[in-house]
Design an enzyme around this catalytic site. Structure first.
Site, PDB file in Angstrom:
ATOM      1  N   ARG A   1      -7.002  -3.309  -2.126  1.00  0.00           N
ATOM      2  CA  ARG A   1      -5.956  -3.053  -1.131  1.00  0.00           C
ATOM      3  C   ARG A   1      -4.982  -4.213  -0.966  1.00  0.00           C
ATOM      4  NH1 ARG A   1      -7.553   1.189   2.256  1.00  0.00           N
ATOM      5  NH2 ARG A   1      -6.767   0.307   4.201  1.00  0.00           N
TER       6      ARG A   1
ATOM      7  N   HIS B   1     -10.674  -7.098  -1.757  1.00  0.00           N
ATOM      8  CA  HIS B   1     -10.286  -6.319  -0.571  1.00  0.00           C
ATOM      9  C   HIS B   1     -10.272  -4.822  -0.883  1.00  0.00           C
ATOM     10  CE1 HIS B   1      -8.632  -7.658   3.422  1.00  0.00           C
ATOM     11  NE2 HIS B   1      -8.434  -6.357   3.550  1.00  0.00           N
TER      12      HIS B   1
ATOM     13  N   ARG C   1       0.842  -1.207   0.000  1.00  0.00           N
ATOM     14  CA  ARG C   1       0.000   0.000   0.000  1.00  0.00           C
ATOM     15  C   ARG C   1       0.876   1.255   0.000  1.00  0.00           C
ATOM     16  NH1 ARG C   1      -4.527  -2.432   4.248  1.00  0.00           N
ATOM     17  NH2 ARG C   1      -4.811  -4.371   3.069  1.00  0.00           N
TER      18      ARG C   1
END
Length: 365
Positions: free
Chosen positions: A263, A260, A174
Site C-alpha cells: 500500500r 505495508h 492508492r
C-alpha cells in the site's frame, strides 16, 4: 490414546475455511470499503508480488519424524504467544465491524496471539487495552512530532512495547481509493487522534499522510524521540539491510519486514523476498516479524523458515472482523494455527525453533 473421530471435518462451525471467511467479508463490505481493504498502491505490483513470493517456496516433508504434537508457542520481546501471529494495526476499524479493534484484540487474547493497537483506530489505546489486556500489549504510532507524547501515554496505559511505522511519511498512491473518491467518516480514525490534550486531530495526521510537503523525519529525529520512549520499540516497514542496520543503530529492539501490504511504494520488493538478506545482516538473535502477504498457515511456516520469529496479519484479520466480529477473527487465527501445526507434523518440526531454512527449498523455475 488417539481421540475418537466424530466427523471427518468439523460440521458445527460457521466457517470451514479461510476462503469462506473472505467470501463472507466481501458480502458484508461495500464495494468502496472492500477496495480500501484489498487495494494497493500504483499498479499493485507489490501487492501481487507479496502473494507470489510465497508460491516460489516448497516445504520438505520428513516422513516418520515421530512429531505428533508440535508446539506453536514462542516469545517476542518478553511477551508469550501461543501462536506466532500478531494482528496488524489497521486504522478505521469500525468501517469493517462496529466493534473494530475491541473485537480483534479479544479474539487475539482468546487464541494466545498479540494485537498491535493502531494510532488511527476507531477506539483509543486505553479502550482496546482494557478490552483485552493480555493481547493488546503493543501500541503503534507514527514518527511525527507528537511521538514522545504518545509513548508516555501508552506507558501509563500499561503497554509493553511500541511499533513505529517508519515507511509512511506520506500515504501511497492508492489508485482504487482515488478512483472511488473514497472519503470515509473521519470519526472512524479518531480514537486517539482527538485534537485534545496534546494529541493531533485526524485532519492534522491525514493532512501529513495524504498531502505532500509536510515535515518528514529522518533517522536522526526518530533517534531523538526514541531516546525518550521508555519502552522497547520495533521499526515497521523495513525492506533493506541498510534500513535494518539504521533502525538498530538508534535502538530498535525488533524489526518488522514489511512493505505495508503493498500500500506504500509500488513497485517494491515482496517482504518475503528480502527477509533472508535482512536476517543475515542482523544476525540470529534479533526478533524479526514478517508482514505483508500472509494468507495461510503455510505462509506462516515459510516466513518462519526464512528468518521471521512471528508474522503480522492485516487483511486476513479484517476479513474475519467483517465476516463475524471477534468470532470471525478468532476463526482466522484458529485456521492459520491449525494449518501451521499440520505442516509442522508433516515436516518433522516439533517447535517453532525447529522451523528453519533447511526445511524449505525454492521451487523449480
Amino acid at each position: 490414546m488417539t481421540a475418537q473421530l466424530d466427523s471427518f471435518y468439523p460440521t458445527q462451525v460457521a466457517f470451514g475455511t479461510l476462503d469462506e471467511i473472505h467470501r463472507a467479508a466481501v458480502t458484508a463490505l461495500t464495494p468502496e470499503v472492500l477496495d480500501f481493504v484489498e487495494g494497493g498502491a500504483g499498479k499493485e505490483i507489490t501487492l501481487r508480488g507479496n502473494l507470489a513470493a510465497f508460491d516460489r517456496w516448497r516445504v520438505l516433508p520428513e516422513p516418520m519424524s515421530g512429531v505428533a504434537a508440535p508446539s506453536t508457542r514462542t516469545e517476542l520481546l518478553g511477551l508469550r504467544l501461543e501462536t506466532p501471529i500478531l494482528t496488524a494495526p489497521f486504522g478505521g476499524d469500525a468501517m469493517f465491524h462496529p466493534d473494530g479493534h475491541l473485537a480483534v484484540a479479544r479474539a487475539a487474547e482468546q487464541y494466545g496471539a498479540l494485537s498491535i493497537v493502531p494510532e488511527a483506530g476507531t477506539f483509543s489505546y486505553e479502550q482496546v487495552r482494557r478490552a483485552a489486556p493480555r493481547a493488546a500489549r503493543i501500541a503503534q504510532l507514527h514518527p511525527f512530532a507528537h511521538a514522545t507524547g504518545v509513548a508516555e501515554r501508552v506507558r501509563r496505559a500499561g503497554f509493553d512495547a511500541l511499533c513505529v511505522t517508519v515507511d509512511c511519511p506520506v500515504g501511497g498512491f492508492r489508485t482504487r481509493n482515488m478512483a472511488n473518491r473514497f472519503d470515509p467518516d473521519q470519526r472512524l480514525f479518531a480514537g486517539n487522534l482527538t485534537g485534545e490534550n496534546g494529541a493531533p486531530g485526524v485532519a492534522e495526521i491525514f493532512g501529513q499522510l495524504l498531502k505532500q510537503g509536510g515535515s518528514v523525519w529522518s533517522w536522526a529525529e526518530l533517534a531523538d524521540a526514541a531516546a525518550d520512549f521508555g519502552l522497547p520499540w520495533m521499526a515497521k516497514g523495513i525492506l533493506t539491510p541498510v534500513a535494518a542496520e539504521r533502525a538498530l543503530a538508534i535502538g530498535a529492539s525488533a524489526l518488522v519486514v514489511s512493505n505495508h501490504g503493498g500500500r506504500q511504494l509500488d513497485p517494491a520488493p515482496a517482504s518475503l523476498e528480502v527477509l533472508p538478506a535482512i536476517r543475515a545482516a542482523v544476525g540470529p538473535e534479533l526478533p524479526i516479524l514478517l508482514d505483508s502477504g500472509v494468507r495461510t498457515g503455510s505462509d506462516v511456516y515459510l516466513a518462519l523458515a526464512l528468518g521471521a520469529d512471528a508474522v503480522i496479519i492485516g487483511r486476513s484479520a479484517i476479513y474475519g472482523l467483517a465476516a463475524a466480529g471477534a468470532p470471525g477473527v478468532g476463526r482466522v487465527l484458529e485456521l492459520l494455527t491449525e494449518e501451521l501445526r499440520t505442516l509442522m507434523i508433516l515436516s518433522g518440526a516439533g517447535s517453532i525453533d525447529d522451523i528453519d531454512g533447511g526445511r524449505v527449498v525454492r521451487a523449480a523455475p
